[in-house]
Write a protein that holds these residues in place. Structure first.
Motif, PDB file in Angstrom:
ATOM      1  N   VAL A 155      58.177  14.793  93.249  1.00 26.17           N
ATOM      2  CA  VAL A 155      57.050  15.647  92.866  1.00 26.17           C
ATOM      3  C   VAL A 155      57.181  17.022  93.519  1.00 26.17           C
ATOM      4  O   VAL A 155      56.930  18.052  92.886  1.00 26.17           O
ATOM      5  CB  VAL A 155      55.709  14.985  93.236  1.00 26.17           C
ATOM      6  N   ALA A 156      57.611  17.047  94.773  1.00 23.97           N
ATOM      7  CA  ALA A 156      57.794  18.324  95.466  1.00 23.97           C
ATOM      8  C   ALA A 156      58.865  19.171  94.783  1.00 23.97           C
ATOM      9  O   ALA A 156      58.735  20.399  94.694  1.00 23.97           O
ATOM     10  CB  ALA A 156      58.167  18.079  96.926  1.00 23.97           C
ATOM     11  N   ALA A 157      59.925  18.533  94.297  1.00 24.62           N
ATOM     12  CA  ALA A 157      60.970  19.265  93.582  1.00 24.62           C
ATOM     13  C   ALA A 157      60.415  19.871  92.300  1.00 24.62           C
ATOM     14  O   ALA A 157      60.738  21.021  91.952  1.00 24.62           O
ATOM     15  CB  ALA A 157      62.142  18.341  93.283  1.00 24.62           C
ATOM     16  N   ALA A 158      59.568  19.108  91.589  1.00 22.99           N
ATOM     17  CA  ALA A 158      58.939  19.638  90.374  1.00 22.99           C
ATOM     18  C   ALA A 158      58.031  20.817  90.713  1.00 22.99           C
ATOM     19  O   ALA A 158      58.039  21.849  90.023  1.00 22.99           O
ATOM     20  CB  ALA A 158      58.154  18.540  89.668  1.00 22.99           C
ATOM     21  N   GLN A 159      57.258  20.693  91.774  1.00 18.04           N
ATOM     22  CA  GLN A 159      56.367  21.778  92.180  1.00 18.04           C
ATOM     23  C   GLN A 159      57.154  23.035  92.555  1.00 18.04           C
ATOM     24  O   GLN A 159      56.730  24.156  92.243  1.00 18.04           O
ATOM     25  CB  GLN A 159      55.498  21.322  93.353  1.00 18.04           C
ATOM     26  N   ALA A 160      58.292  22.858  93.199  1.00 18.02           N
ATOM     27  CA  ALA A 160      59.126  24.006  93.578  1.00 18.02           C
ATOM     28  C   ALA A 160      59.696  24.700  92.342  1.00 18.02           C
ATOM     29  O   ALA A 160      59.730  25.935  92.265  1.00 18.02           O
ATOM     30  CB  ALA A 160      60.250  23.551  94.498  1.00 18.02           C
ATOM     31  N   LEU A 161      60.144  23.915  91.355  1.00 20.38           N
ATOM     32  CA  LEU A 161      60.649  24.517  90.125  1.00 20.38           C
ATOM     33  C   LEU A 161      59.533  25.257  89.397  1.00 20.38           C
ATOM     34  O   LEU A 161      59.723  26.372  88.898  1.00 20.38           O
ATOM     35  CB  LEU A 161      61.255  23.439  89.221  1.00 20.38           C
ATOM     36  N   ARG A 162      58.358  24.649  89.326  1.00 22.31           N
ATOM     37  CA  ARG A 162      57.221  25.306  88.683  1.00 22.31           C
ATOM     38  C   ARG A 162      56.900  26.632  89.357  1.00 22.31           C
ATOM     39  O   ARG A 162      56.697  27.654  88.692  1.00 22.31           O
ATOM     40  CB  ARG A 162      55.996  24.383  88.720  1.00 22.31           C
ATOM     41  N   ALA A 163      56.849  26.639  90.671  1.00 26.21           N
ATOM     42  CA  ALA A 163      56.535  27.865  91.397  1.00 26.21           C
ATOM     43  C   ALA A 163      57.545  28.962  91.081  1.00 26.21           C
ATOM     44  O   ALA A 163      57.181  30.129  90.859  1.00 26.21           O
ATOM     45  CB  ALA A 163      56.497  27.591  92.898  1.00 26.21           C
ATOM     46  N   ARG A 164      58.818  28.588  91.027  1.00 25.53           N
ATOM     47  CA  ARG A 164      59.865  29.579  90.723  1.00 25.53           C
ATOM     48  C   ARG A 164      59.729  30.097  89.297  1.00 25.53           C
ATOM     49  O   ARG A 164      59.838  31.302  89.047  1.00 25.53           O
ATOM     50  CB  ARG A 164      61.242  28.946  90.950  1.00 25.53           C
ATOM     51  N   LEU A 174      67.801  20.055  88.850  1.00 23.94           N
ATOM     52  CA  LEU A 174      66.556  19.942  88.104  1.00 23.94           C
ATOM     53  C   LEU A 174      66.389  21.189  87.236  1.00 23.94           C
ATOM     54  O   LEU A 174      66.307  22.307  87.752  1.00 23.94           O
ATOM     55  CB  LEU A 174      65.378  19.804  89.063  1.00 23.94           C
ATOM     56  N   VAL A 175      66.325  21.009  85.926  1.00 24.89           N
ATOM     57  CA  VAL A 175      66.280  22.159  85.015  1.00 24.89           C
ATOM     58  C   VAL A 175      64.975  22.243  84.223  1.00 24.89           C
ATOM     59  O   VAL A 175      64.704  23.267  83.593  1.00 24.89           O
ATOM     60  CB  VAL A 175      67.478  22.134  84.039  1.00 24.89           C
ATOM     61  N   CYS A 176      64.164  21.187  84.264  1.00 27.72           N
ATOM     62  CA  CYS A 176      62.926  21.182  83.489  1.00 27.72           C
ATOM     63  C   CYS A 176      61.992  20.128  84.070  1.00 27.72           C
ATOM     64  O   CYS A 176      62.459  19.118  84.615  1.00 27.72           O
ATOM     65  CB  CYS A 176      63.232  20.879  82.018  1.00 27.72           C
ATOM     66  N   CYS A 177      60.719  20.371  83.959  1.00 23.91           N
ATOM     67  CA  CYS A 177      59.749  19.353  84.369  1.00 23.91           C
ATOM     68  C   CYS A 177      58.437  19.568  83.633  1.00 23.91           C
ATOM     69  O   CYS A 177      58.158  20.654  83.116  1.00 23.91           O
ATOM     70  CB  CYS A 177      59.519  19.362  85.884  1.00 23.91           C
ATOM     71  N   PHE A 178      57.651  18.525  83.566  1.00 24.52           N
ATOM     72  CA  PHE A 178      56.285  18.607  83.051  1.00 24.52           C
ATOM     73  C   PHE A 178      55.540  17.384  83.544  1.00 24.52           C
ATOM     74  O   PHE A 178      56.130  16.467  84.122  1.00 24.52           O
ATOM     75  CB  PHE A 178      56.253  18.698  81.514  1.00 24.52           C
ATOM     76  N   ARG A 179      54.233  17.384  83.345  1.00 17.85           N
ATOM     77  CA  ARG A 179      53.430  16.257  83.808  1.00 17.85           C
ATOM     78  C   ARG A 179      52.536  15.761  82.677  1.00 17.85           C
ATOM     79  O   ARG A 179      52.152  16.510  81.788  1.00 17.85           O
ATOM     80  CB  ARG A 179      52.602  16.646  85.031  1.00 17.85           C
ATOM     81  N   MET A 180      52.218  14.467  82.732  1.00 11.98           N
ATOM     82  CA  MET A 180      51.412  13.818  81.701  1.00 11.98           C
ATOM     83  C   MET A 180      50.212  13.139  82.366  1.00 11.98           C
ATOM     84  O   MET A 180      50.388  12.337  83.298  1.00 11.98           O
ATOM     85  CB  MET A 180      52.244  12.781  80.955  1.00 11.98           C
ATOM     86  N   MET A 181      49.005  13.449  81.893  1.00  6.47           N
ATOM     87  CA  MET A 181      47.788  12.856  82.441  1.00  6.47           C
ATOM     88  C   MET A 181      47.066  12.062  81.348  1.00  6.47           C
ATOM     89  O   MET A 181      46.610  12.641  80.355  1.00  6.47           O
ATOM     90  CB  MET A 181      46.852  13.936  82.983  1.00  6.47           C
TER      91      MET A 181
END
Length: 240
Positions: free
Chosen positions: A20-29, A57-64
């Motif tokens: 999750v932290a890796a996803a958050q870091a990519l999002r921030a960038r 890691l080249v892409c991420c998203f989240r599902m709620m």
């Protein structure tokens, strides 16, 4: 559990706080922020797309997952009045924080991401996929043909149409009188939104001006049962 590999990319579900932290870091960038973490992260399934060759890691998203009774707890509900969707009977999922590393631009990344999304939707029996689709920047003049196209062809059904809630909005459906230039409209349409629209997606009649994220965004919904059969076959081919 989501997991698929297609060619140069593989998608999987985040399993650890480090994921999750890796996803958050990519999002921030990608979003130009110092950090990008919020209270919604703990309620979401995070999907990560890695490049197979180096595991980057080249892409991420989240599902709620949500229902009509809980849609007011969604990220989108901060910006849109969604009480009309409280009467929606089926399962919903909010797709958010979608981003692709700009240094890894490759259309195959988006295809794999949608394959992972399809796997999630099918497994959970989701009937409505929704989220906020963002245009870069907050200058509406850059996107008038795109907004005119949304007004002409892609507004939400009246029974589901979100109302205005955010303090700064561009009421494009009420204000624009121009006939859209289709070529210019599609060139300025964000890739994620373009994909939603190809699946029969619909949008709010206004865009939120989000100064914090430096974006304009529209509420976007896709009713899974309304996706054209040919498009469903393509998505499930990737998901399978």
């Amino acid at each position: 559990m989501i997991g698929l590999s297609k060619g140069r990319y593989a998608a999987r579900q985040a399993e650890t706080p480090q994921d999750v932290a890796a996803a958050q870091a990519l999002r921030a960038r990608c979003f130009g922020l110092d950090t990008d973490a919020d209270a919604f992260d703990n309620r979401c399934t995070h999907i990560l797309i890695h490049r197979v060759s180096d595991n980057a890691l080249v892409c991420c998203f989240r599902m709620m997952p949500l229902t009509g009774a809980t849609i007011s707890h969604s990220y989108s509900a901060q910006y849109y009045e969604l009480s009309a969707l409280a009467d929606y009977d089926g399962k919903m999922v909010e797709m958010g924080r979608f981003c692709i590393d700009p240094e890894a631009a490759d259309p195959d990344i988006l295809r794999v991401a949608w394959g992972a999304m399809t796997s999630y939707v099918d497994a959970a029996g989701v009937e409505l996929l929704f989220g906020c689709s963002s245009f870069a920047g907050t200058e509406t003049a850059d996107y008038l043909d795109a907004f005119a196209m949304l007004k002409a062809r892609h507004l939400a059904p009246t029974r589901w149409l979100p109302s205005v809630k955010a303090p700064k909005v561009f009421k494009y459906a009420a204000r624009l009188r121009r006939k859209p230039d289709a070529k210019k409209a599609m060139l300025r349409m964000p890739p994620l939104l373009r994909t939603y629209l190809m699946m029969g997606g619909w949008v709010s009649d206004h865009a939120v001006v989000d100064d914090q994220m430096n974006t304009l965004h529209v509420f976007t919904g896709v009713e899974i049962g309304s996706i054209p059969p040919a498009r469903k076959r393509l998505l499930r081919a990737v998901a399978g």
